[in-house]
Design a protein around this motif. Sequence first.
Motif, PDB file in Angstrom:
ATOM      1  N   VAL A 224       0.600  -1.523  -0.200  1.00 36.99           N
ATOM      2  CA  VAL A 224       0.062   0.121  -0.159  1.00 36.99           C
ATOM      3  C   VAL A 224       0.741   1.307  -0.057  1.00 36.99           C
ATOM      4  O   VAL A 224       0.673   2.366  -0.746  1.00 36.99           O
ATOM      5  CB  VAL A 224      -0.994  -0.015   1.322  1.00 36.99           C
ATOM      6  CG1 VAL A 224      -1.633   1.496   1.432  1.00 36.99           C
ATOM      7  CG2 VAL A 224      -1.830  -1.151   1.210  1.00 36.99           C
TER       8      VAL A 224
ATOM      9  N   GLY B 284       2.272   2.269  -3.354  1.00 35.35           N
ATOM     10  CA  GLY B 284       1.137   3.029  -4.287  1.00 35.35           C
ATOM     11  C   GLY B 284       0.067   2.065  -4.863  1.00 35.35           C
ATOM     12  O   GLY B 284      -0.731   2.297  -5.529  1.00 35.35           O
ATOM     13  N   LEU B 285       0.122   0.613  -4.352  1.00 37.61           N
ATOM     14  CA  LEU B 285      -0.791  -0.327  -4.942  1.00 37.61           C
ATOM     15  C   LEU B 285      -2.363   0.031  -4.232  1.00 37.61           C
ATOM     16  O   LEU B 285      -2.182   0.410  -3.023  1.00 37.61           O
ATOM     17  CB  LEU B 285      -0.222  -1.661  -4.683  1.00 37.61           C
ATOM     18  CG  LEU B 285       0.534  -2.580  -5.863  1.00 37.61           C
ATOM     19  CD1 LEU B 285       1.852  -1.850  -5.804  1.00 37.61           C
ATOM     20  CD2 LEU B 285       0.607  -3.979  -5.455  1.00 37.61           C
ATOM     21  N   PRO B 286      -3.500  -0.268  -4.899  1.00 38.96           N
ATOM     22  CA  PRO B 286      -4.581  -0.014  -4.288  1.00 38.96           C
ATOM     23  C   PRO B 286      -4.688  -1.131  -3.360  1.00 38.96           C
ATOM     24  O   PRO B 286      -4.105  -2.362  -3.463  1.00 38.96           O
ATOM     25  CB  PRO B 286      -5.648  -0.408  -5.625  1.00 38.96           C
ATOM     26  CG  PRO B 286      -4.854   0.013  -6.732  1.00 38.96           C
ATOM     27  CD  PRO B 286      -3.509  -0.221  -6.582  1.00 38.96           C
ATOM     28  N   PRO B 287      -5.417  -1.007  -2.224  1.00 37.32           N
ATOM     29  CA  PRO B 287      -5.778  -1.890  -1.140  1.00 37.32           C
ATOM     30  C   PRO B 287      -6.065  -3.200  -1.556  1.00 37.32           C
ATOM     31  O   PRO B 287      -5.306  -4.287  -1.145  1.00 37.32           O
ATOM     32  CB  PRO B 287      -6.607  -1.438  -0.282  1.00 37.32           C
ATOM     33  CG  PRO B 287      -6.263   0.260  -0.625  1.00 37.32           C
ATOM     34  CD  PRO B 287      -6.060   0.301  -1.944  1.00 37.32           C
TER      35      PRO B 287
ATOM     36  N   VAL C 179      -5.897  -4.629  -4.675  1.00 29.67           N
ATOM     37  CA  VAL C 179      -4.873  -5.322  -5.380  1.00 29.67           C
ATOM     38  C   VAL C 179      -3.801  -5.759  -4.540  1.00 29.67           C
ATOM     39  O   VAL C 179      -3.150  -6.742  -4.773  1.00 29.67           O
ATOM     40  CB  VAL C 179      -4.496  -4.598  -6.534  1.00 29.67           C
ATOM     41  CG1 VAL C 179      -3.134  -4.991  -7.345  1.00 29.67           C
ATOM     42  CG2 VAL C 179      -5.554  -4.118  -7.347  1.00 29.67           C
TER      43      VAL C 179
ATOM     44  N   ALA D  32     -15.717  -2.089  -2.902  1.00 30.86           N
ATOM     45  CA  ALA D  32     -14.165  -1.821  -2.483  1.00 30.86           C
ATOM     46  C   ALA D  32     -14.237  -0.869  -1.021  1.00 30.86           C
ATOM     47  O   ALA D  32     -13.207  -1.021  -0.296  1.00 30.86           O
ATOM     48  CB  ALA D  32     -13.364  -1.090  -3.466  1.00 30.86           C
ATOM     49  N   SER D  33     -15.266  -0.161  -1.017  1.00 34.87           N
ATOM     50  CA  SER D  33     -15.594   0.910   0.214  1.00 34.87           C
ATOM     51  C   SER D  33     -15.563  -0.150   1.303  1.00 34.87           C
ATOM     52  O   SER D  33     -15.199   0.269   2.200  1.00 34.87           O
ATOM     53  CB  SER D  33     -16.498   1.739  -0.029  1.00 34.87           C
ATOM     54  OG  SER D  33     -17.717   0.820  -0.281  1.00 34.87           O
TER      55      SER D  33
ATOM     56  N   ASN E 176     -11.773  -1.056   2.532  1.00 30.42           N
ATOM     57  CA  ASN E 176     -11.206  -0.156   3.060  1.00 30.42           C
ATOM     58  C   ASN E 176     -11.874   0.161   4.636  1.00 30.42           C
ATOM     59  O   ASN E 176     -11.051   0.668   5.438  1.00 30.42           O
ATOM     60  CB  ASN E 176     -11.719   1.198   2.483  1.00 30.42           C
ATOM     61  CG  ASN E 176     -10.848   1.167   1.105  1.00 30.42           C
ATOM     62  OD1 ASN E 176     -10.000   0.320   0.828  1.00 30.42           O
ATOM     63  ND2 ASN E 176     -11.346   1.885  -0.040  1.00 30.42           N
TER      64      ASN E 176
ATOM     65  N   ASP F  96      -0.794  -7.557  -9.337  1.00 27.97           N
ATOM     66  CA  ASP F  96       0.214  -6.962  -9.830  1.00 27.97           C
ATOM     67  C   ASP F  96       1.270  -8.226  -9.768  1.00 27.97           C
ATOM     68  O   ASP F  96       1.852  -8.388  -8.798  1.00 27.97           O
ATOM     69  CB  ASP F  96       0.449  -5.828  -9.008  1.00 27.97           C
ATOM     70  CG  ASP F  96       1.864  -5.174  -9.094  1.00 27.97           C
ATOM     71  OD1 ASP F  96       2.853  -5.543  -9.463  1.00 27.97           O
ATOM     72  OD2 ASP F  96       1.773  -3.576  -9.299  1.00 27.97           O
TER      73      ASP F  96
ATOM     74  N   LEU G 212      -4.110   3.597   5.723  1.00 29.74           N
ATOM     75  CA  LEU G 212      -5.647   3.292   5.183  1.00 29.74           C
ATOM     76  C   LEU G 212      -6.499   4.375   5.657  1.00 29.74           C
ATOM     77  O   LEU G 212      -7.396   4.656   4.699  1.00 29.74           O
ATOM     78  CB  LEU G 212      -5.910   1.897   5.679  1.00 29.74           C
ATOM     79  CG  LEU G 212      -4.908   0.670   5.016  1.00 29.74           C
ATOM     80  CD1 LEU G 212      -5.183  -0.588   5.546  1.00 29.74           C
ATOM     81  CD2 LEU G 212      -5.068   0.557   3.458  1.00 29.74           C
TER      82      LEU G 212
ATOM     83  N   GLY H 244      -4.899   7.850   4.585  1.00 28.82           N
ATOM     84  CA  GLY H 244      -4.413   7.935   3.180  1.00 28.82           C
ATOM     85  C   GLY H 244      -3.232   8.822   2.788  1.00 28.82           C
ATOM     86  O   GLY H 244      -3.032   9.336   1.775  1.00 28.82           O
TER      87      GLY H 244
END
Length: 251
Positions: A35, A38-41, A43, A97-98, A101, A203, A248, A251
Motif C-alpha cells: 500500500v 502505491g498499490l490499491p488496497p 490489488v 471496495a469501500s 477499506n 500485480d 489506510l 491515506g
Amino acid sequence: MTPWEAVAIFAAGVGAGGINAVVGSGSLITFPTMVAVGLPPIVANVSNNIGLVPGSLTGALGYRAELKGQRERLLRLGTGSVVGSLIGGVLLLFLPASTFNVIVPILIGLACVLVVLQPKLNGWLNAWREHAHPHGGPWLWLGVFAAGVYGGYFGAAQGVLLIGLLGIFLDDDLQRVNAAKNVLSLLVNATAAVLFIMIAEVDWIAVLLVAAGATIGGFLGARVGRRLPAPVLRGFIVCVGVAAIIKLVYG
C-alpha cells in the motif's frame, strides 16, 4: 515501481515468510508495504496472498518432523480451511471496495491485539489441553472454517487464530500445533490464490518479489525463527500494523 520500492517489497516478503512460519502475522508487513508504494488496497491484498504461498510452503516443509502422525487430522481440518478460504475470497472480490477499506483497518487492529496477547493465549492453552478432545471435535472444525473465511478475505494473524484454536481443542505439543497451523495456513492461502489468479486484478511484479522473499523467509523462519526475541518481534509487527492503519484511514 522504482528499484527501491522493489527492494522494500522483497525485504517485506523475507520478513513475512519468516514471521508466518513462527508467529503467523506476516501480512502485517507485506500488505502495508505494498500500500505504501502505491498499490490499491484490494490489488495489494490479492497480490500479497498469492506471493506468500511459496513462503507458506517452505514454512510447512520446515516443520515436517512435527507433522508426522497428523495426516488424518489435517485432512479433516483442511476441508474447513479450503471451504472457508473460498468464501472469504469471494467476499473480498464481490463486496464493494469501500467495504474493504472500512473493514481492513479493523482487522489489522484485531491482528495486532492478537499478536500482543499471544503469550497470554499460550498460558490459556496449557490450562485447556488436559480437557481437549483427542480429535478436536466439530467445534474445532467450525473454528478452522471461520479462520479460513478470515484468511481468504484478508489473512493477517490468521496463524495466531489457528494456534489458539488448535491449542485449545487438541491435546498435543505446541510445536506440533504450530506445524499443523502452517499447513492449514498454506491451504487457505493457496485456495484463495487460485481464486484470485482466475478472476482478480493482480500485480505480478509485486507477487514475484513477495514470493521470492517469502520463500527465503519461510525457510529461515522454520530454521532459526524460534531464536528471535519474541517481545522485539511482536513490537515490530504491532508498529507496522499501526502504520498500516494510519495509512489506510488517513491515506
